[in-house]
Design an enzyme around this catalytic site. Sequence first.
Site, mmCIF file in Angstrom:
data_model
loop_
_atom_site.group_PDB
_atom_site.id
_atom_site.type_symbol
_atom_site.label_atom_id
_atom_site.label_comp_id
_atom_site.label_asym_id
_atom_site.label_seq_id
_atom_site.Cartn_x
_atom_site.Cartn_y
_atom_site.Cartn_z
ATOM 1 N N LYS A 208 -39.204 -38.776 -47.833
ATOM 2 C CA LYS A 208 -38.580 -39.534 -48.930
ATOM 3 C C LYS A 208 -38.450 -41.020 -48.628
ATOM 4 C CE LYS A 208 -36.673 -35.810 -51.528
ATOM 5 N NZ LYS A 208 -35.550 -34.943 -51.841
ATOM 6 N N ARG A 242 -35.960 -28.177 -47.103
ATOM 7 C CA ARG A 242 -37.138 -28.237 -47.971
ATOM 8 C C ARG A 242 -38.084 -29.291 -47.404
ATOM 9 N NH1 ARG A 242 -39.142 -31.128 -52.142
ATOM 10 N NH2 ARG A 242 -40.125 -30.021 -53.864
HETATM 11 N N1 HH2 Z 1 -36.863 -32.995 -53.829
HETATM 12 C C1 HH2 Z 1 -37.976 -33.097 -54.593
HETATM 13 C C2 HH2 Z 1 -38.279 -32.091 -55.527
HETATM 14 N N2 HH2 Z 1 -37.502 -30.998 -55.655
HETATM 15 N N3 HH2 Z 1 -35.600 -29.752 -54.997
HETATM 16 C C3 HH2 Z 1 -34.498 -29.627 -54.238
HETATM 17 N N4 HH2 Z 1 -33.710 -28.546 -54.356
HETATM 18 N N5 HH2 Z 1 -34.142 -30.587 -53.324
HETATM 19 C C4 HH2 Z 1 -34.877 -31.716 -53.140
HETATM 20 O O1 HH2 Z 1 -34.484 -32.572 -52.311
HETATM 21 C C5 HH2 Z 1 -36.063 -31.890 -53.948
HETATM 22 C C6 HH2 Z 1 -36.395 -30.866 -54.884
HETATM 23 C C7 HH2 Z 1 -38.879 -34.280 -54.454
HETATM 24 O O2 HH2 Z 1 -39.882 -34.058 -53.507
HETATM 25 P P1 HH2 Z 1 -41.406 -33.658 -53.852
HETATM 26 O O3 HH2 Z 1 -41.497 -32.312 -54.469
HETATM 27 O O4 HH2 Z 1 -42.225 -33.830 -52.629
HETATM 28 O O5 HH2 Z 1 -41.894 -34.772 -54.838
HETATM 29 P P2 HH2 Z 1 -42.161 -34.795 -56.398
HETATM 30 O O6 HH2 Z 1 -40.866 -34.516 -57.090
HETATM 31 O O7 HH2 Z 1 -42.684 -36.186 -56.635
HETATM 32 O O8 HH2 Z 1 -43.154 -33.719 -56.719
#
Ligand code: HH2
Length: 261
Positions: A208, A242
């Site tokens: 992040k 995660r």
């Molecule tokens: N962070 C992201 C997405 N979903 N869900 C939970 N429960 N907690 C988190 O910290 C969280 C989440 C963001 O990360 P990522 O999936 O890599 O990115 P994007 O939302 O751009 O797909």
Amino acid sequence: MNPKLMGVVNVTPDSFSDGGRYLDADAAVRHGEKLVRDGAAILDVGGESTRPGAVEVDEAEELRRVEPVVRALAGQTTVSIDTSKLAVAEAALDAGASIVNDVTAFKHDPEMAGLCAERGVGVVLMHMPGNPRTMQDDPRYGDVVDDVKAFLAERMELAVGEGVEEEQIWLDPGIGFGKTLEHNLELLRRLRELRELGRPLVVGTSRKSFIGKVDGSDVEDRIGGSIASSVLAAAEGVDVLRVHDVAEMAQALAVTSAVLG
Ligand code: HH2
């Protein structure tokens, strides 16, 4: 200290760290299978990016992306569906997912609570002020930990009121969602206080931007910061991490717990 690893499977063109790499269903399934071999206990499949300013995906497209991937992976491991849309959650549960990870904590679609109650599935309720398009516009809190805690308590109460079993609920402070660098660091320092809510905690720091704000690193160079923050979160008693880089994280946790005994 033995947190479960939730491996991220993003079936999106625009996720902030791996957008476009697993847009094809076969590639996403192969990636999920690798994460399981690397040590993921849960795979979190998502078809819409939640990064600040990401374009909204319509329901049909999100469904098209995630449904075959969930179906293929759910036969092999525990799958959570990362969505805030009712129809997507419903189809993913039909395809074998057993956890709904809703970054809006049922705010986007209040009927989500009833669906999760009826299906008796696990639920991740995450803290995010506003929505991904607006959340980084000057976020302010009284005391960030107290405010996040109160929000999660309120969303949990709502979920239980709609029939979700308390035992099925996991809570997540939403690192990077509507928070400044200092807010993220304060939450990570004081995770123990969120444990007072009495439910397992999920934390996602992986790749992040707060890591980049600490040392100027680009998204592809944030594994060290992801590991450091995740190991510290694990030491604070977090139950689920995660992460994108499952193999590296599994090794870091194995060495940490070998040393700590
Ligand atoms: N962070 C992201 C997405 N979903 N869900 C939970 N429960 N907690 C988190 O910290 C969280 C989440 C963001 O990360 P990522 O999936 O890599 O990115 P994007 O939302 O751009 O797909």
